[in-house]
Design a protein around this motif. Structure first.
Motif, mmCIF file in Angstrom:
data_model
loop_
_atom_site.group_PDB
_atom_site.id
_atom_site.type_symbol
_atom_site.label_atom_id
_atom_site.label_comp_id
_atom_site.label_asym_id
_atom_site.label_seq_id
_atom_site.Cartn_x
_atom_site.Cartn_y
_atom_site.Cartn_z
ATOM 1 N N TRP A 1 -27.632 181.763 59.612
ATOM 2 C CA TRP A 1 -26.186 181.856 59.449
ATOM 3 C C TRP A 1 -25.795 183.332 59.405
ATOM 4 O O TRP A 1 -26.437 184.142 58.726
ATOM 5 N N TYR A 2 -24.709 183.633 60.147
ATOM 6 C CA TYR A 2 -24.182 184.991 60.212
ATOM 7 C C TYR A 2 -22.699 184.970 59.879
ATOM 8 O O TYR A 2 -22.003 183.971 60.105
ATOM 9 N N ARG A 3 -22.233 186.110 59.409
ATOM 10 C CA ARG A 3 -20.807 186.312 59.163
ATOM 11 C C ARG A 3 -20.346 187.475 60.031
ATOM 12 O O ARG A 3 -21.062 188.480 60.185
ATOM 13 N N GLN A 4 -19.122 187.352 60.585
ATOM 14 C CA GLN A 4 -18.527 188.446 61.349
ATOM 15 C C GLN A 4 -17.099 188.665 60.875
ATOM 16 O O GLN A 4 -16.264 187.773 60.972
ATOM 17 N N ASP A 5 -16.809 189.866 60.379
ATOM 18 C CA ASP A 5 -15.447 190.246 60.041
ATOM 19 C C ASP A 5 -14.758 190.782 61.285
ATOM 20 O O ASP A 5 -15.426 191.300 62.196
ATOM 21 N N PRO A 6 -13.430 190.678 61.347
ATOM 22 C CA PRO A 6 -12.700 191.118 62.547
ATOM 23 C C PRO A 6 -13.046 192.549 62.936
ATOM 24 O O PRO A 6 -13.029 193.451 62.094
ATOM 25 N N LEU B 1 -22.141 191.388 63.523
ATOM 26 C CA LEU B 1 -22.613 190.226 62.778
ATOM 27 C C LEU B 1 -23.541 190.665 61.653
ATOM 28 O O LEU B 1 -24.419 191.507 61.826
ATOM 29 N N GLU B 2 -23.340 190.021 60.505
ATOM 30 C CA GLU B 2 -24.154 190.303 59.330
ATOM 31 C C GLU B 2 -24.942 189.045 58.975
ATOM 32 O O GLU B 2 -24.364 187.960 58.893
ATOM 33 N N THR C 1 -15.413 185.009 60.548
ATOM 34 C CA THR C 1 -15.979 184.034 61.483
ATOM 35 C C THR C 1 -17.442 183.833 61.111
ATOM 36 O O THR C 1 -18.175 184.800 60.913
ATOM 37 N N TYR C 2 -17.849 182.569 61.034
ATOM 38 C CA TYR C 2 -19.211 182.224 60.659
ATOM 39 C C TYR C 2 -19.921 181.593 61.852
ATOM 40 O O TYR C 2 -19.403 180.682 62.494
ATOM 41 N N PHE C 3 -21.098 182.097 62.121
ATOM 42 C CA PHE C 3 -21.913 181.582 63.226
ATOM 43 C C PHE C 3 -23.214 181.008 62.674
ATOM 44 O O PHE C 3 -23.829 181.602 61.787
ATOM 45 N N CYS C 4 -23.634 179.890 63.233
ATOM 46 C CA CYS C 4 -25.002 179.460 63.031
ATOM 47 C C CYS C 4 -25.772 179.724 64.320
ATOM 48 O O CYS C 4 -25.181 179.826 65.412
ATOM 49 N N ALA C 5 -27.073 179.850 64.201
ATOM 50 C CA ALA C 5 -27.920 180.114 65.369
ATOM 51 C C ALA C 5 -29.273 179.491 65.117
ATOM 52 O O ALA C 5 -29.751 179.441 63.979
ATOM 53 N N SER C 6 -29.879 179.029 66.196
ATOM 54 C CA SER C 6 -31.180 178.394 66.067
ATOM 55 C C SER C 6 -32.182 179.023 67.018
ATOM 56 O O SER C 6 -31.795 179.588 68.052
ATOM 57 N N SER C 7 -33.423 178.917 66.665
ATOM 58 C CA SER C 7 -34.505 179.414 67.497
ATOM 59 C C SER C 7 -35.489 178.282 67.713
ATOM 60 O O SER C 7 -35.781 177.533 66.780
ATOM 61 N N GLN D 1 -20.537 178.201 68.561
ATOM 62 C CA GLN D 1 -19.294 178.817 69.036
ATOM 63 C C GLN D 1 -18.626 179.685 67.963
ATOM 64 O O GLN D 1 -17.769 180.499 68.262
ATOM 65 N N GLY D 2 -19.000 179.475 66.726
ATOM 66 C CA GLY D 2 -18.371 180.194 65.627
ATOM 67 C C GLY D 2 -17.257 179.372 64.978
ATOM 68 O O GLY D 2 -16.553 178.615 65.657
ATOM 69 N N THR D 3 -17.110 179.510 63.680
ATOM 70 C CA THR D 3 -16.032 178.872 62.912
ATOM 71 C C THR D 3 -15.179 179.972 62.311
ATOM 72 O O THR D 3 -15.681 180.796 61.537
#
Lengths: 113, 113
Positions: A34-39, A43-44, A86-92, A105-107
């Motif tokens: 899970w990542y967070r992105q501020d405007p 990504l963090e 905006t919150y992103f999930c990602a998988s490997s 796609q991001g929330t």
């Protein structure tokens, strides 16, 4: 081909309320991020979930992973304005994929007073 | 702290120009990645590299190439820029050991006119 889908894509919350963001992925995966992105920012990394049943918490955010259901959730408790992002999930898919991640796609989360 | 530095924050180029996007990381990471970010589509992997002079296509490599001559530097090249390559480009790195999150740079906003 690994596909990752998030829902909802837009989430407008009132401060103090609870809500959950869902992340589904299409093929067997042992890793979920899970990542967070501020405007205007990059990504963090928030959480790394590496096994079935993994649960991690940081402040008002809690993430969990169910590899059998191919589902991860990001639960927000008593939302505050600072969580707007905006919150992103990602998988490997692991193995020899060299750590490459497939992102949802991001929330876009907006927390209102 | 890992630092991933992208050389330009904003770039404006004309259709048909050759464009170079540069990325440098300072943590001796083996893996490096180029993603593009578009609203509603999340992040999509263009190319990645798991070692010097090694490269692998991601999900959307058409119209792009990459170069990794040194471990710390990964360049994305648009051979002949087109308007549909207007996007935010994000570079990331990670160590070879699986399970680590990607560390992202601040991004380059490229506009092709």
């Amino acid at each position: 081909e690994l596909k990752v889908e998030q829902n909802p894509l837009f989430l407008s919350m009132q401060e103090g309320k609870n809500y959950t963001i869902y992340c589904n992925y299409s093929t067997t995966s042992d890793r979920l991020y899970w990542y967070r992105q501020d405007p205007g920012k990059s990504l963090e990394s928030l959480f790394v979930l590496l096994s079935n049943g993994a649960v991690k918490q940081e402040g008002r955010l809690m993430a969990s992973l169910d590899t059998k259901a191919r589902l991860s959730t990001l639960h927000i408790t008593a939302a505050v304005h600072d969580l707007s992002a905006t919150y992103f999930c990602a998988s490997s898919s692991g193995g020899t994929s060299y750590g490459k991640l497939t992102f949802g796609q991001g929330t876009i989360l907006t927390v209102h007073p | 702290d890992v630092k991933v530095t992208q050389s330009s924050r904003y770039l404006v180029k004309r259709t048909g120009e050759k464009v170079f996007l540069e990325c440098v990381q300072d943590m001796d990471h083996e893996n490096m990645f180029w993603y593009r970010q578009d609203p509603g589509l999340g992040l999509r992997l263009i190319y990645f590299s798991y070692d010097v002079k090694m490269k692998e296509k991601g999900d959307i490599p058409e119209g792009y190439s990459v170069s990794r001559e040194k471990k710390e530097r990964f360049s994305l090249i648009l051979e002949s820029a087109s308007t549909n390559q207007t996007s935010m480009y994000l570079c990331a790195s990670s160590p070879a050991l699986g399970g680590s999150p990607l560390h992202f740079g601040n991004g380059t906003r490229l506009t092709v006119t």
